[in-house]
Scaffold this active site. Structure first.
Site, mmCIF file in Angstrom:
data_model
loop_
_atom_site.group_PDB
_atom_site.id
_atom_site.type_symbol
_atom_site.label_atom_id
_atom_site.label_comp_id
_atom_site.label_asym_id
_atom_site.label_seq_id
_atom_site.Cartn_x
_atom_site.Cartn_y
_atom_site.Cartn_z
ATOM 1 N N SER A 52 3.049 3.586 2.301
ATOM 2 C CA SER A 52 3.564 3.574 3.679
ATOM 3 C C SER A 52 3.179 4.852 4.419
ATOM 4 O O SER A 52 2.867 4.796 5.611
ATOM 5 C CB SER A 52 5.073 3.366 3.682
ATOM 6 O OG SER A 52 5.719 4.361 2.925
ATOM 7 N N GLY A 85 0.872 -1.171 0.000
ATOM 8 C CA GLY A 85 0.000 0.000 0.000
ATOM 9 C C GLY A 85 0.901 1.209 0.000
ATOM 10 O O GLY A 85 2.028 1.136 -0.478
ATOM 11 N N HIS A 135 5.833 -8.707 -3.605
ATOM 12 C CA HIS A 135 4.435 -8.970 -3.244
ATOM 13 C C HIS A 135 4.022 -10.418 -3.517
ATOM 14 O O HIS A 135 3.358 -10.687 -4.514
ATOM 15 C CB HIS A 135 3.508 -8.049 -4.051
ATOM 16 C CG HIS A 135 3.651 -6.608 -3.739
ATOM 17 N ND1 HIS A 135 3.093 -6.036 -2.633
ATOM 18 C CD2 HIS A 135 4.291 -5.619 -4.399
ATOM 19 C CE1 HIS A 135 3.378 -4.747 -2.605
ATOM 20 N NE2 HIS A 135 4.109 -4.460 -3.668
ATOM 21 N N CYS A 179 6.619 -4.831 1.033
ATOM 22 C CA CYS A 179 6.768 -3.546 0.329
ATOM 23 C C CYS A 179 6.559 -2.380 1.291
ATOM 24 O O CYS A 179 7.444 -2.085 2.090
ATOM 25 C CB CYS A 179 5.814 -3.501 -0.872
ATOM 26 S SG CYS A 179 6.161 -2.149 -2.008
ATOM 27 N N ARG A 189 6.873 -0.235 -7.532
ATOM 28 C CA ARG A 189 7.455 0.946 -6.885
ATOM 29 C C ARG A 189 8.158 0.502 -5.605
ATOM 30 O O ARG A 189 7.954 1.047 -4.527
ATOM 31 C CB ARG A 189 6.387 1.999 -6.563
ATOM 32 C CG ARG A 189 5.678 2.558 -7.797
ATOM 33 C CD ARG A 189 4.601 3.580 -7.441
ATOM 34 N NE ARG A 189 5.144 4.916 -7.289
ATOM 35 C CZ ARG A 189 5.208 5.580 -6.155
ATOM 36 N NH1 ARG A 189 4.775 5.065 -5.028
ATOM 37 N NH2 ARG A 189 5.706 6.792 -6.127
ATOM 38 N N GLU A 245 1.663 -11.879 -2.296
ATOM 39 C CA GLU A 245 0.193 -11.929 -2.261
ATOM 40 C C GLU A 245 -0.433 -11.686 -3.637
ATOM 41 O O GLU A 245 -1.634 -11.916 -3.808
ATOM 42 C CB GLU A 245 -0.351 -10.929 -1.230
ATOM 43 C CG GLU A 245 -0.293 -9.455 -1.631
ATOM 44 C CD GLU A 245 1.068 -8.780 -1.419
ATOM 45 O OE1 GLU A 245 2.072 -9.494 -1.215
ATOM 46 O OE2 GLU A 245 1.121 -7.534 -1.489
ATOM 47 N N ARG A 281 13.129 3.826 -0.138
ATOM 48 C CA ARG A 281 11.829 3.762 -0.819
ATOM 49 C C ARG A 281 12.001 3.984 -2.321
ATOM 50 O O ARG A 281 12.924 4.671 -2.757
ATOM 51 C CB ARG A 281 10.887 4.831 -0.249
ATOM 52 C CG ARG A 281 10.522 4.593 1.200
ATOM 53 C CD ARG A 281 9.564 5.653 1.700
ATOM 54 N NE ARG A 281 10.207 6.959 1.782
ATOM 55 C CZ ARG A 281 9.552 8.083 2.048
ATOM 56 N NH1 ARG A 281 8.254 8.072 2.242
ATOM 57 N NH2 ARG A 281 10.187 9.231 2.142
#
Lengths: 318, 224
Positions: B68, B66, B190, B98, B154, B192, B125
């Site tokens: 941060s 998402g 990720h 992430c 990203r 997921e 980041r």
């Protein structure tokens, strides 16, 4: 869905610009608020309020309505200022069909392009061939047919259109309800009835099958066009949005304070924060009541039913 | 603030089961919940975590992908940041993907105050640039049999891993994209978003191993 990715030099098995990458960024935005901004200063306010992304545009929709004339992609200098001011993703709007604006936005490294009916369309027949781009696109829809046609063209995220710049939620509700009514109708159909749906919607049978199988759009869907406060945002979430776009609803609020004053910016920050919190806790009326306390006046707005059909933006690009 | 929608479950020692939460303030928490349910490890239940009562009820927590800054602001706004830090100090197993990895790091490049600051790593980041530079790649992760298809969006990288941190995965250029320190796990990518749930299974076993009364929980896994 096809992968139009390409491998780059760093590693033989590395792929960029793939469908997973484009639609995946939208997954990361879910449960969040994407805020329209014109200036770097507003982008900072948005980020501090908890926006999950900002949308750069020349004028917010209410001002586009007031100013008239042609609304175009934001000035390149403004986009660069916004990009250097915040760490969250920066999106920018391109005119419908204006693939050169999109090329420029991709060259600038914006994170998402909104091919948007809010700007004056550049092509009244064709949309941008979005699958050709490495950067992902979000597009508006009023119903399932528009959504799936945009996905066919390569859109990796959808937003229901609503009626931008009005502060009136009625069109956002109409479009979200229409979209879900179409999805539920398809879910109740026999497989041999899907062909005629594909024919009527002018999309591939595969996309219609995806909708039946998933029970939702195959990409993330946000709500846009008319959200003017936390209650509106939570309404759209309860109706099935996965996040919201807010434009005029933030930077047209707080007009009880003088233009350009710190107080007005502070009021707008409070409104933005309240909407962010409302989207997270959209199903909890107690928290919605708490976050709605001490917010500034919502934008005065304009009821859609009082407007002439020619004033409506949502009919552009169907 | 708000009543929890679900009552606190019975403790692990009584049920032999553990409760794994996914922080559901913003981001792709639904994908993590689905991956946990599909990961094949028996003895786990899953919930969304938005309230203090939910946070207090879990035996392990995933901080999803998402934004941060958004997740950090919501943790503060709903008074969850200090309770989460306290639970991590007590040993709560936490996995950050992430944005979640950024949340866990004690040091974040170009950020004055790292959000939770629990894991002895430095994170940069958007280390690969903007969205058009996001990529997918097959990588080898310590503890998994066979490569994993990793999706970077990203994405951050771990630029420094402290003495007590085990590096689990590096890119070809040597940069670290997965690490573990005790009960804390961080991945820059990720899992997921893919149908490969092996890292979810790895984390579920971490939670089972760590939970009080885990002997019975383990027995439930092994006999199932």
């Amino acid at each position: 869905m096809t992968t139009n990715g390409n491998t780059n030099g760093t590693s033989p098995n590395r792929a960029t610009g793939t469908w997973v990458e484009k639609s995946g960024l939208a997954q990361m935005l879910k449960g969040g608020v994407i805020m329209d901004v014109m200036e770097a200063e507003q982008a900072i306010v948005a980020q501090e309020a908890g926006a999950c992304a900002v949308m750069a545009l020349e004028r917010i929709p209410s001002q586009i309505r007031a100013a008239g004339g042609v609304a175009r992609m934001s000035h390149v200098n403004k986009i660069k200022e916004i990009q250097s001011a915040v760490s969250i993703p920066v999106m920018a709007k391109a005119r419908i069909g204006h693939f050169v604006e999109a090329q420029i936005l991709q060259a600038l490294g914006v994170d998402y392009i909104d091919e948007s009916e809010v700007l004056t369309p550049a092509d009244d027949v064709h949309h941008i061939d979005k699958a050709e781009f490495s950067v992902p696109f979000v597009c508006g829809c009023r119903n399932l047919g528009e959504a799936l046609r945009r996905i066919s063209e390569g859109a990796a995220m959808i937003r229901t259109k609503g009626e931008a710049g009005t502060g009136d939620i009625v069109e956002a509700v109409r479009h979200m309800r229409a979209l879900w009514a179409d999805i539920r109708r398809i879910q109740g159909m026999r497989d041999d009835e899907l062909y005629v749906v594909a024919k009527d919607l002018q999309v591939s049978i595969d996309l219609v099958r995806d909708v039946k199988r998933l029970g939702k759009l195959p990409v993330v869907n946000f709500s846009a066009g008319g959200v003017a406060g936390p209650a509106d945002a939570a309404l759209m979430m309860q109706l099935g949005a996965e996040g919201v776009f807010v434009g005029s609803g933030i930077f047209e609020s707080g007009k009880e304070f003088p233009e350009g004053s710190r107080e007005r910016l502070e009021a707008q920050r409070r409104m933005a924060t309240a909407i962010v919190k409302a989207v997270t806790h959209f199903n909890d009326p107690q928290i919605l009541a708490e976050v709605s306390q001490d917010i500034p006046e919502s934008m005065r707005g304009q009821s859609v039913s009082s407007m002439a059909p020619s004033e409506l933006l949502a009919g552009r690009g169907n | 603030m708000t009543p929890a929608t679900s009552g606190s479950p019975a403790p692990v020692a009584e049920t032999g089961r553990v409760l794994i939460g996914v922080l559901a303030l913003q981001g792709d928490f639904a994908e993590h919940l689905a991956s946990l349910r599909a990961c094949g490890v028996e003895g786990i239940d899953v919930i969304e975590v938005r309230t203090l009562a939910q946070l207090e009820s879990v035996d392990g927590l995933i901080i999803p992908g998402g934004e941060s800054t958004t997740i950090a602001r919501l943790l503060l706004a709903f008074d969850l940041m200090d309770p989460l830090r306290a639970r991590i100090r007590e040993g709560l197993p936490v996995w950050g993907t992430c944005a979640g990895a950024i949340m866990l790091a004690t040091e974040v490049t170009n950020l004055d105050r790292p959000p939770i600051a629990a894991m002895d790593i430095t994170v940069e980041r958007n280390a690969f640039g903007r969205q058009i530079d996001s990529f997918e790649e097959d990588l080898t992760v310590t503890g998994l049999d066979g490569p994993i298809h990793a999706v970077f969006i990203r994405a951050p990288v771990i630029t420094r891993a402290g003495a007590g941190v085990d590096v689990l995965c590096r890119l070809e250029d040597g940069r670290i994209v997965a690490a573990r320190q005790g009960s804390l796990l961080a991945t820059a990518f990720h899992p997921e978003l893919t149908p490969d749930h092996r890292i979810h299974a790895m984390f579920a076993r971490m939670v089972l191993d760590h939970a009080p009364g885990h002997g019975r929980a383990r027995a439930a896994v092994e006999t199932s």
